[in-house]
Scaffold this active site. Structure first.
Site, PDB file in Angstrom:
ATOM      1  CB  CYS A  35      19.468  -2.073  32.711  1.00 25.70           C
ATOM      2  SG  CYS A  35      18.132  -1.810  31.546  1.00 25.70           S
TER       3      CYS A  35
ATOM      4  N   GLY B  10       9.240  -5.238  26.964  1.00 26.56           N
ATOM      5  CA  GLY B  10      10.302  -5.703  26.074  1.00 26.56           C
ATOM      6  C   GLY B  10      11.088  -6.864  26.663  1.00 26.56           C
TER       7      GLY B  10
HETATM    8  C1  PLP Z   1      14.208  -0.948  27.178  1.00 29.46           C
HETATM    9  C2  PLP Z   1      14.694  -2.059  26.320  1.00 29.46           C
HETATM   10  C3  PLP Z   1      14.313  -3.380  26.570  1.00 29.46           C
HETATM   11  C4  PLP Z   1      13.469  -3.760  27.770  1.00 29.46           C
HETATM   12  O1  PLP Z   1      12.146  -3.322  27.645  1.00 29.46           O
HETATM   13  P1  PLP Z   1      11.244  -3.182  28.993  1.00 29.46           P
HETATM   14  O2  PLP Z   1       9.878  -2.909  28.469  1.00 29.46           O
HETATM   15  O3  PLP Z   1      11.817  -2.039  29.744  1.00 29.46           O
HETATM   16  O4  PLP Z   1      11.328  -4.461  29.710  1.00 29.46           O
HETATM   17  C5  PLP Z   1      14.774  -4.357  25.715  1.00 29.46           C
HETATM   18  N1  PLP Z   1      15.551  -4.066  24.668  1.00 29.46           N
HETATM   19  C6  PLP Z   1      15.921  -2.811  24.379  1.00 29.46           C
HETATM   20  C7  PLP Z   1      16.767  -2.544  23.185  1.00 29.46           C
HETATM   21  C8  PLP Z   1      15.517  -1.767  25.203  1.00 29.46           C
HETATM   22  O5  PLP Z   1      15.910  -0.521  24.933  1.00 29.46           O
END
Ligand code: PLP
Length: 388
Positions: free
Chosen positions: A327, A72
């Site tokens: 995070c 993400g």
């Molecule tokens: C977890 C998350 C991300 C980041 O995704 P990753 O695959 O962990 O890098 C971005 N946006 C939202 C809303 C998330 O919950």
């Protein structure tokens, strides 16, 4: 892991057993380089395209609108940077919400600091939604990109993304949505929502970590974010994470098959949790809307009690929940999401997120309610005696 009660599915989810099986088979057998021209790598290419079809089906996209990424965060970084570059002849103004994930907020801040972007961060109403009037008012002649998440990771609030996309397009502006919390949990249909770009991540819906995708609307020619080889039709360089991509594909297929059932169970469980907490604990407030929320997210505040205190107690009882986003964990900051929803600094330290899955049980929830109630009562008694 069995001995834990896991209620932090918004931070990450366990691997679906089918996903694990498919991934280990892929890791063992599909090790050839998909870019090689010989027949031996044909099965690798086929596995990638098979996964792409499953992901495309889940969000009602075309297969060539799906580009696999490392998750993400990469998809979000790419969408913002590429959206900006795409509109560079028009300007460098971005509109986003102040409740976005750090993958959006920190990217925007970085681009601002380096002089490449000007960003408007919109606060929300008290349930976490941006209004269409706010969006319309924030639009400038030089606005090139609007990015608003589909569902919030802390509160589960669902944004009016379809309407925002329409406003963006009426004004000739690209629209991106971070749908990481939504994909695989609620129906996400790009033909209905009409985003230009949409991010998702495997590990938030029972797929692997380090694997996700960016949906790029057909016909939109975006510059790549990762430069190098010609993989993913020249859109995302780097030898493909075949096992990861296969895993995302299977997770997408499983979600598409059982979405309604999962949602129904999650809604029942989260309603059971909310009513139990409200019954057992005075001054308990649900953060986010009653409706228009993700079925598994329960974010509550217990007046005067910092989330940290409760989380430590829950942890001693092997219950996993969180305050704000994963995070930001460690020494928690006040939730930027609750702040943007108009809560005071004190209140922004109080939000606790329980994020459920359809696999949680009422027995687990009973334990969580009992443990939370005890922690809240103990803290409130303790702080009263401390004052005297
Ligand atoms: C977890 C998350 C991300 C980041 O995704 P990753 O695959 O962990 O890098 C971005 N946006 C939202 C809303 C998330 O919950």
């Amino acid at each position: 892991m069995d001995k834990y009660i896991y209620m932090d599915h918004a931070a990450t989810t366990p691997l679906d057993p089918e996903v694990l099986r498919g991934m280990s088979e892929a890791a063992e057998n599909l090790w050839q380089n998909p870019s090689s021209i010989y027949q031996a790598s044909e099965a690798c290419r086929a596995a990638l395209e098979n996964a792409r079809e499953k992901v495309a089906t889940l969000i009602n996209a075309g297969t060539n609108e799906i580009v696999f990424t490392s998750g993400g965060t990469e998809a979000d970084n790419w969408a913002i940077a590429a959206g900006l570059e795409y509109g560079k002849n028009k300007g460098k103004h971005i509109i986003t919400s102040a409740t976005e994930h750090p993958a959006i907020l920190r990217t925007c801040e970085y681009l601002e600091r380096s002089g490449r972007a000007e960003v408007s961060y919109l606060d929300t109403d008290e349930e976490g939604r941006v209004s269409l009037e706010q969006i319309e008012k924030a639009i400038r002649k030089d606005t090139v990109l609007i990015s608003v998440m589909l569902a919030n990771n802390e509160t589960g609030t669902i944004q009016p993304v379809k309407e925002i996309a329409r406003i963006a397009h009426d004004n000739g502006i690209l629209f991106h949505s971070d749908a990481v919390q939504a994909v695989g949990h609620i129906p996400v249909d790009v033909a209905k929502l009409q985003p230009d770009l949409l991010s998702a991540s495997g590990h938030k819906f029972y797929g692997p970590k380090g694997s996700g995708f960016l949906y790029i609307r057909k016909g939109l020619k975006l510059p790549p974010f990762i430069h190098g080889g010609g993989q993913e039709k020249n859109r995302r360089a780097g030898t493909e994470n075949i096992a990861g991509i296969v895993g995302v594909g299977i997770a997408a297929e499983q979600a598409a098959e059982s979405l309604q059932l999962r949602m129904k169970k999650e809604r029942e469980l989260s309603e059971y949790l909310i009513s139990g907490l409200k019954k057992e604990i005075p001054f308990c407030r649900l953060n986010g809307p009653e409706k228009d929320r993700l079925p598994g997210h329960v974010n509550v505040s217990f007046k005067t009690v910092p989330a940290e205190y409760i989380l430590v107690t829950l942890d001693m009882h092997r219950i996993c929940a969180s305050a704000g986003s994963a995070c930001a964990a460690g020494l928690p900051d006040p939730s930027h999401v609750l702040r943007a929803m108009g809560r005071t600094m004190e209140e922004a330290y109080e939000g606790i997120r329980y994020s459920l899955s359809w696999m949680n049980t009422k027995e687990e929830i009973d334990q969580v309610i009992a443990c939370t109630a005890k922690a809240v009562a103990r803290y409130r008694v303790g702080s009263r005696t401390a004052r005297w």
